[in-house]
Design a protein around this motif. Sequence first.
Motif, PDB file in Angstrom:
ATOM      1  N   MET A   1     -36.313 -25.125   5.873  1.00  0.00           N
ATOM      2  CA  MET A   1     -35.139 -24.491   6.473  1.00  0.00           C
ATOM      3  C   MET A   1     -33.878 -24.788   5.663  1.00  0.00           C
ATOM      4  N   SER A   2     -33.775 -26.003   5.088  1.00  0.00           N
ATOM      5  CA  SER A   2     -32.587 -26.350   4.315  1.00  0.00           C
ATOM      6  C   SER A   2     -32.401 -25.415   3.124  1.00  0.00           C
ATOM      7  N   LEU A   3     -33.511 -25.008   2.493  1.00  0.00           N
ATOM      8  CA  LEU A   3     -33.419 -24.056   1.387  1.00  0.00           C
ATOM      9  C   LEU A   3     -32.860 -22.731   1.870  1.00  0.00           C
ATOM     10  N   ARG A   4     -33.272 -22.282   3.037  1.00  0.00           N
ATOM     11  CA  ARG A   4     -32.752 -21.027   3.585  1.00  0.00           C
ATOM     12  C   ARG A   4     -31.265 -21.147   3.909  1.00  0.00           C
ATOM     13  N   TYR A   5     -30.841 -22.314   4.362  1.00  0.00           N
ATOM     14  CA  TYR A   5     -29.410 -22.529   4.606  1.00  0.00           C
ATOM     15  C   TYR A   5     -28.630 -22.441   3.290  1.00  0.00           C
TER      16      TYR A   5
ATOM     17  N   TRP B   1     -29.526 -20.899   0.595  1.00  0.00           N
ATOM     18  CA  TRP B   1     -29.608 -19.513   0.118  1.00  0.00           C
ATOM     19  C   TRP B   1     -28.564 -18.640   0.812  1.00  0.00           C
ATOM     20  N   ALA B   2     -28.419 -18.792   2.120  1.00  0.00           N
ATOM     21  CA  ALA B   2     -27.448 -18.004   2.869  1.00  0.00           C
ATOM     22  C   ALA B   2     -26.021 -18.404   2.518  1.00  0.00           C
ATOM     23  N   PHE B   3     -25.796 -19.688   2.250  1.00  0.00           N
ATOM     24  CA  PHE B   3     -24.447 -20.165   1.952  1.00  0.00           C
ATOM     25  C   PHE B   3     -23.985 -19.721   0.574  1.00  0.00           C
ATOM     26  N   LEU B   4     -24.895 -19.691  -0.400  1.00  0.00           N
ATOM     27  CA  LEU B   4     -24.510 -19.432  -1.788  1.00  0.00           C
ATOM     28  C   LEU B   4     -24.732 -17.994  -2.244  1.00  0.00           C
ATOM     29  N   THR B   5     -25.485 -17.214  -1.490  1.00  0.00           N
ATOM     30  CA  THR B   5     -25.765 -15.847  -1.923  1.00  0.00           C
ATOM     31  C   THR B   5     -25.510 -14.862  -0.783  1.00  0.00           C
ATOM     32  N   ARG B   6     -25.531 -13.583  -1.150  1.00  0.00           N
ATOM     33  CA  ARG B   6     -25.393 -12.507  -0.161  1.00  0.00           C
ATOM     34  C   ARG B   6     -26.698 -11.733  -0.016  1.00  0.00           C
TER      35      ARG B   6
ATOM     36  N   PRO C   1     -26.341 -21.901   8.241  1.00  0.00           N
ATOM     37  CA  PRO C   1     -26.401 -23.218   8.882  1.00  0.00           C
ATOM     38  C   PRO C   1     -25.534 -23.256  10.128  1.00  0.00           C
ATOM     39  N   PRO C   2     -26.088 -23.670  11.265  1.00  0.00           N
ATOM     40  CA  PRO C   2     -25.316 -23.672  12.520  1.00  0.00           C
ATOM     41  C   PRO C   2     -24.262 -24.761  12.577  1.00  0.00           C
ATOM     42  N   THR C   3     -24.430 -25.848  11.811  1.00  0.00           N
ATOM     43  CA  THR C   3     -23.483 -26.960  11.851  1.00  0.00           C
ATOM     44  C   THR C   3     -23.183 -27.439  10.437  1.00  0.00           C
ATOM     45  N   GLU C   4     -22.084 -28.209  10.284  1.00  0.00           N
ATOM     46  CA  GLU C   4     -21.764 -28.812   8.992  1.00  0.00           C
ATOM     47  C   GLU C   4     -22.854 -29.797   8.566  1.00  0.00           C
TER      48      GLU C   4
END
Length: 244
Positions: free
Chosen positions: A1-5, A7-12, A19-22
């Motif tokens: 899941m961390s990889l998916r977070y 991926w979502a944070f750095l790409t479109r 990620p739901p939280t900091e």
Amino acid sequence: MSLRYAWAFLTRLPGGAHPPTERDLGRSVPWFPLVGAIVGALSGVVFWAVWQPLGAPLAAILAVATGAVITGAFHEDGLADTADALGGTTPEERREIMKDSRLGTFGTLALVLATLVQVFAVMPLAARDAIIAMVLAHGVGRVLAVAAMAAAGSGLGHSYTAHLRGLPCALSLLVSYGAAFALGPVGVFAVGAATGAALVVGLIAYRRFGGMTGDVLGAIAQVSQMAALVAVSRLLDDSGWLWT
């Protein structure tokens, strides 16, 4: 899941999960170099695909543009905000300028120069070499952003870095540097150039802004990426990688 977070944070691109939280974002940071390497690979593939029919100049422009589109110009925005903030006269004023979403003269100039540097660095490369170079540069750029986050500790960027885990970050750095060094002299020199560039940006940030911010981290990633591309471009001869 961390990889998916990450991926979502750095790409479109699809496939990520925001990620739901900091805390979740902090725990995704060790995956940043891998995401960067994938972005570099996609950019390099674009260069390879259009290099023959369109020529090297257009291929280089499209490859650099691909990286910006995939990431939503995330790091470019940080570079521009950081450059604009340097026009302030006090640390407080500079931090206020950095928060302003409007693009100023310094930021515009930084974006233009950063794009030109990357295009001219990639343009002379052979198609295969461009893929490897862009994977290396994009990955190393995120590696050094991770290193800057880990080194920041407390201060301006504390809320951004408070949930980092030391061991995963250290392993991420070791694996990333090991992969770069495995490429031989060019990889070593590229990492050295990128690390030097990141240190300069970090030193400027502490002297001019009083600490690390998210925008500065973007600037570190972008400047390190440029330095790595220039290093690779300068060390390649006409036949390709120097050790071949």
